[in-house]
Design a protein around this motif. Structure first.
Motif, short mmCIF file in Angstrom:
data_model
loop_
_atom_site.label_atom_id
_atom_site.label_comp_id
_atom_site.label_asym_id
_atom_site.label_seq_id
_atom_site.Cartn_x
_atom_site.Cartn_y
_atom_site.Cartn_z
N SER A 1 -77.58 -18.51 17.62
CA SER A 1 -76.77 -16.95 17.86
C SER A 1 -75.88 -17.57 16.27
CB SER A 1 -75.31 -18.25 18.79
OG SER A 1 -74.01 -19.18 18.24
N GLN A 2 -76.03 -18.50 15.84
CA GLN A 2 -74.89 -18.71 14.34
C GLN A 2 -75.82 -17.93 13.60
OE1 GLN A 2 -74.29 -22.67 13.22
NE2 GLN A 2 -72.46 -22.17 11.60
N LEU A 3 -77.14 -17.84 13.33
CA LEU A 3 -77.79 -17.51 12.22
C LEU A 3 -78.21 -15.87 12.77
CD1 LEU A 3 -80.55 -18.74 10.83
CD2 LEU A 3 -81.90 -18.26 12.83
N ARG A 4 -77.99 -15.30 14.29
CA ARG A 4 -78.11 -14.04 14.43
C ARG A 4 -76.71 -13.55 13.96
NH1 ARG A 4 -80.94 -15.56 19.81
NH2 ARG A 4 -83.10 -15.32 19.33
N SER A 5 -75.06 -14.69 14.15
CA SER A 5 -74.09 -13.75 13.94
C SER A 5 -73.11 -14.14 12.58
CB SER A 5 -73.57 -14.73 14.46
OG SER A 5 -73.42 -15.56 14.07
N ARG A 6 -74.28 -14.86 11.89
CA ARG A 6 -73.95 -14.99 9.90
C ARG A 6 -74.92 -14.65 9.01
NH1 ARG A 6 -68.80 -17.87 10.16
NH2 ARG A 6 -68.17 -18.20 12.08
N HIS A 7 -76.00 -14.82 9.04
CA HIS A 7 -76.80 -14.88 8.30
C HIS A 7 -78.43 -13.85 8.50
CE1 HIS A 7 -75.64 -18.86 6.96
NE2 HIS A 7 -75.74 -19.13 8.38
N ILE A 8 -78.35 -13.01 10.02
CA ILE A 8 -79.43 -12.58 9.40
C ILE A 8 -78.69 -11.23 10.75
CG2 ILE A 8 -82.14 -11.91 10.09
CD1 ILE A 8 -82.67 -14.44 10.30
N SER A 9 -78.50 -9.95 10.25
CA SER A 9 -78.66 -9.17 11.01
C SER A 9 -79.85 -7.67 11.45
CB SER A 9 -77.26 -8.18 10.31
OG SER A 9 -77.00 -7.29 10.89
N TYR A 10 -79.83 -7.68 12.44
CA TYR A 10 -81.57 -6.87 12.72
C TYR A 10 -80.99 -5.32 13.37
CZ TYR A 10 -86.13 -6.26 14.97
OH TYR A 10 -86.89 -6.27 15.83
N VAL A 11 -81.11 -4.28 12.79
CA VAL A 11 -81.18 -3.30 13.35
C VAL A 11 -82.36 -2.59 14.79
CG1 VAL A 11 -81.20 -0.49 13.30
CG2 VAL A 11 -79.47 -1.18 11.60
N PHE A 12 -82.12 -3.15 15.43
CA PHE A 12 -83.65 -3.33 15.96
C PHE A 12 -84.47 -1.69 16.62
CE2 PHE A 12 -80.81 -6.14 17.92
CZ PHE A 12 -81.42 -7.24 18.17
N GLN A 13 -85.89 -1.65 16.85
CA GLN A 13 -86.14 0.14 16.79
C GLN A 13 -85.72 0.95 18.34
OE1 GLN A 13 -90.38 0.16 17.24
NE2 GLN A 13 -90.51 2.52 16.19
N ASN B 1 -68.18 -6.51 15.90
CA ASN B 1 -67.44 -7.28 14.89
C ASN B 1 -66.83 -8.20 15.53
OD1 ASN B 1 -66.64 -6.43 12.58
ND2 ASN B 1 -64.43 -6.04 13.50
N ARG B 2 -65.86 -8.53 17.00
CA ARG B 2 -64.54 -9.77 17.22
C ARG B 2 -65.38 -10.48 16.91
NH1 ARG B 2 -65.47 -10.27 23.53
NH2 ARG B 2 -63.29 -10.63 23.69
N LEU B 3 -67.07 -11.02 17.52
CA LEU B 3 -67.49 -12.36 17.58
C LEU B 3 -67.73 -12.67 15.79
CD1 LEU B 3 -71.42 -11.63 17.45
CD2 LEU B 3 -69.80 -13.16 18.49
N ILE B 4 -66.99 -12.13 14.87
CA ILE B 4 -66.56 -12.55 13.52
C ILE B 4 -65.54 -12.28 12.66
CG2 ILE B 4 -67.19 -13.54 10.75
CD1 ILE B 4 -69.22 -14.74 12.64
N GLY B 5 -65.42 -11.26 13.51
CA GLY B 5 -64.24 -10.14 12.64
C GLY B 5 -64.45 -9.80 11.15
N GLN B 6 -65.45 -9.61 11.29
CA GLN B 6 -66.05 -8.92 9.65
C GLN B 6 -64.71 -7.82 9.23
OE1 GLN B 6 -68.18 -10.40 7.69
NE2 GLN B 6 -68.48 -9.24 6.59
N LYS B 7 -65.13 -6.92 9.82
CA LYS B 7 -64.02 -5.31 9.51
C LYS B 7 -63.11 -5.50 9.59
CE LYS B 7 -68.41 -4.34 6.87
NZ LYS B 7 -67.95 -4.14 5.09
N THR B 8 -62.01 -4.70 9.47
CA THR B 8 -60.74 -4.38 10.01
C THR B 8 -61.12 -3.53 11.22
OG1 THR B 8 -60.23 -3.05 8.06
CG2 THR B 8 -59.71 -5.68 7.69
N ALA B 9 -60.46 -2.66 11.45
CA ALA B 9 -60.52 -1.06 11.85
C ALA B 9 -60.21 -0.11 11.58
CB ALA B 9 -59.44 -0.98 13.73
N CYS C 1 -71.68 -4.74 10.44
CA CYS C 1 -70.52 -5.56 10.69
C CYS C 1 -70.33 -6.84 11.20
CB CYS C 1 -69.57 -5.03 11.88
SG CYS C 1 -68.71 -3.15 12.04
N GLN C 2 -71.32 -7.41 10.40
CA GLN C 2 -71.30 -9.14 10.36
C GLN C 2 -71.63 -9.79 8.98
OE1 GLN C 2 -75.15 -9.62 13.45
NE2 GLN C 2 -75.00 -11.11 11.54
N PRO C 3 -71.77 -10.90 8.79
CA PRO C 3 -71.69 -11.13 7.56
C PRO C 3 -73.29 -11.39 7.71
CG PRO C 3 -70.76 -13.38 9.07
CD PRO C 3 -70.59 -11.63 9.69
N PHE C 4 -73.84 -11.41 6.76
CA PHE C 4 -75.49 -11.50 6.82
C PHE C 4 -75.79 -12.16 5.64
CE2 PHE C 4 -75.28 -7.08 6.39
CZ PHE C 4 -75.88 -7.00 5.63
#
Lengths: 213, 402
Positions: free
Chosen positions: A80-92, A110-118, A156-159
């Protein structure tokens, strides 16, 4: 995480590494900050490759290493840490929630980390031409619109690495250009690497490497 | 948003089914537990029992023509034989008073002035008494004698004498407040003391005074030439359910043992059995209810498997995803527990009115225990549900290595 290394990775649906493949059965490293294009015909395993890297599937032999950590030692809770902070994925297949609105689909990530503002999210939606679709249920949007929502959600997450699986298959050139520049901007601001799989299209990114699968 | 996704596919009829079944089960269990707590003093020997552990009171059967009192006295050989028995832990004798006793009302007493009676005293070793009677014991020069009387005396007065004579009924607590005069005579002496009721006994048909007082009074007022004879014994047994006891006394035709305790034990046993049966019914209703909840969780997780899988791929932890479901079952169980407690409280109100005659302790105390029990029960049930939810969500197939 500065690199993702593949050592002799071979999907279970292939008995031997194809001679022409530059990825299956080879030792390859993707470095943070580098843009990589992987092209192949349908059925060659583009989605499988990204699924293996993302820990969605494990039907392969060989080893994938994240930084210094081999996949085998990554415990379930670290995924979950890897997927929410290090690797982001646009699934086919996008994996949007059809019951949620376009905006909610983005906010739930976005609410997982709060990366972006509204405001930042609204700005991205505006740029992608989806300002009037914010409150529309995702299931009622066209596939092209859904693709753009999925890309914005992935941003909308760090990666350290962004994985894109045929991300623009249902977009026209104008929208490809807009979405590509959004992606480019985010990649640059994070110093992240890009791993894009396509049927052969190269789009407008300046790739450091191009592999044929 | 997350809740909106996860609460999809929740079956309201299933939850209502659980709510009703669990309410019925828990209400029965809590009510039975509360009842058990309330009547506990009736079941244990602490309240009515005179002695701190298991004893048998033994005397000889009075024959039709008892010409000679010596026939009722235990000989040294008989006492020695008893002491040899395996089931006997210790053996003590009742000490009778060797002086005359008169009880009469004080001028300032609650008892009408002029009432009086001849009486007798006996004593048993103080160590045999459970220490539940206060005040007990006696010190030299004290003029107050604590006395234990059979509870039957009070019953006789309340329901026999007082009712027919139009006198007021009195409770045990009131009687214990009453002081009266005790006149002891013998050995050329006549002295006045004060008496008070320290407690009531269900097992012994005698009037007990502290051992120290009896020794002192016998030496002061008693006829020292009179032979000290033993006609009643208290046997402390190692194990009251030892079959040897029944076998031994069956072989002694002229021995009589108190059977009161046995009858009371049987009643307590059947009452406990009845409450256990009710508790079992509650548990039997509760078990399928818990099963229904676990099955509902299975179904819910199964139906939402795709959504949960996608959320995991977005970076949500499995614990995070289990949270809303855990909260739901916790709230549901707290609701069920609260409703059941209200039912138990109402049930207690109903039966306490009917049990008022038994002089039971405050209902609040036992309801406190029921509250604690209910809290533990709800926590345990919820813990089971929560563990099940975590187990199910942990098994959602995202086939990641490691």
């Amino acid at each position: 995480m500065n690199s993702i290394s593949l050592n002799n990775v071979l999907p279970s649906f292939l008995s031997d590494a194809p001679v022409a493949s530059e990825i299956w059965g080879r030792d390859i490293a993707f470095a943070k900050g580098e843009y990589v294009l992987v092209t192949a015909v349908s059925g060659a395993g583009k989605s499988s490759l990204l699924s293996y890297i993302f820990g969605e599937r494990c039907d392969f032999s060989g080893t994938i290493t994240y930084g210094q950590q081999p996949l085998e030692v990554i415990k379930a809770k670290y995924w979950s840490q890897l997927r929410s902070r290090h690797i982001s994925y646009v699934f086919q297949g996008l994996r949007l929630f059809s019951d949620l609105t376009a905006l909610e689909n983005i906010l739930i990530k976005n609410r997982l980390i709060g990366q972006k503002t509204a405001a930042e999210i609204y700005a991205m939606l505006d740029a992608a031409g989806l300002a009037d679709k914010k409150q529309e249920k995702a299931g009622r949007l066209s596939f092209g619109q859904q693709q753009r929502i999925a890309v914005i959600r992935a941003l909308c997450q760090p990666f350290d690495f962004l994985l894109l699986d045929e991300p623009f298959s249902h977009l026209d050139d104008a929208n490809i250009s807009i979405v590509s520049s959004l992606i480019e901007q985010e990649l640059r601001s994070r110093g992240a690497g890009l791993l894009l799989c396509s049927l052969g299209q190269e789009y407008s990114f300046n790739y450091h490497h191009h592999f044929k699968l | 948003m997350l809740r909106k996704l996860l609460n999809k596919n929740i079956s309201i009829p299933q939850l209502l089914g659980y709510l009703f079944a669990a309410c019925a089960g828990m209400a029965i269990i809590f009510s039975a537990f509360c009842f058990l707590m309330d009547i506990r003093p009736l079941l244990s020997s602490d309240r009515t029992g005179l002695f701190k552990s298991e004893f048998i009171v033994l005397n000889k059967r009075v024959p039709v023509f008892a010409k000679n009192v010596a026939n009722l006295v235990f000989s040294d050989a008989e006492i020695a034989e008893l002491k040899e028995q395996n089931f006997v832990h210790s053996l003590s004798a009742f000490t009778p008073a060797r002086y005359s006793v008169q009880l009469y009302a004080d001028r300032n007493s609650l008892i009408p002035y002029g009432y009086g009676t001849e009486a007798f005293f006996e004593s048993v070793p103080d160590r045999l008494l459970g220490g539940t009677y206060t005040p007990w014991g006696w010190e030299l020069n004290s003029r107050l004698i604590p006395i234990i009387i059979p509870r039957d005396y009070l019953t006789l007065y309340n329901f026999g004498f007082a009712e027919s004579q139009g006198l007021p009924l009195v409770s045990e607590a009131v009687v214990q407040q009453v002081k009266f005069n005790v006149l002891l005579g013998g050995n050329g002496r006549l002295e006045e003391f004060s008496g008070c009721i320290a407690g009531f006994s269900d097992e012994l048909n005698t009037i007990l005074v502290p051992e120290t007082f009896m020794q002192w009074a016998n030496s002061r007022f008693g006829d020292s030439r009179q032979q000290h004879s033993v006609s009643r014994l208290i046997i402390e047994v190692n194990n009251p359910s030892d079959p040897q006891i029944a076998t031994f006394f069956a072989s002694k035709e002229n021995y009589e043992i108190n059977s009161n305790k046995g009858e009371q034990g049987k009643l307590s046993y059947f009452l406990t059995l009845l409450i256990l049966a009710v508790l079992t019914v509650g548990v039997l209703i509760m078990l399928p209810a818990i099963g229904l909840m676990l099955l509902s969780i299975n179904l819910l997780v199964y139906k939402n498997q795709k959504t949960l899988g996608n959320l995991i791929l977005l970076g949500y932890t499995r614990n995070h995803l289990a949270g809303p479901y855990c909260l739901l079952v916790l709230l549901l169980n707290v609701l069920v527990g609260s409703i059941s407690l209200v039912v138990a409280y109402m049930a207690q109100g109903w039966y306490m009115v009917r049990l008022a005659v038994f002089d039971l302790p405050e209902a609040v105390t036992s309801f406190g225990w029921t509250l604690l029990f209910a809290l533990l029960f709800v926590l345990l049930t919820s813990a089971l549900d929560i563990l099940w939810i975590h187990r199910k969500i942990r098994r959602i197939p995202i086939p990641a290595k490691g």
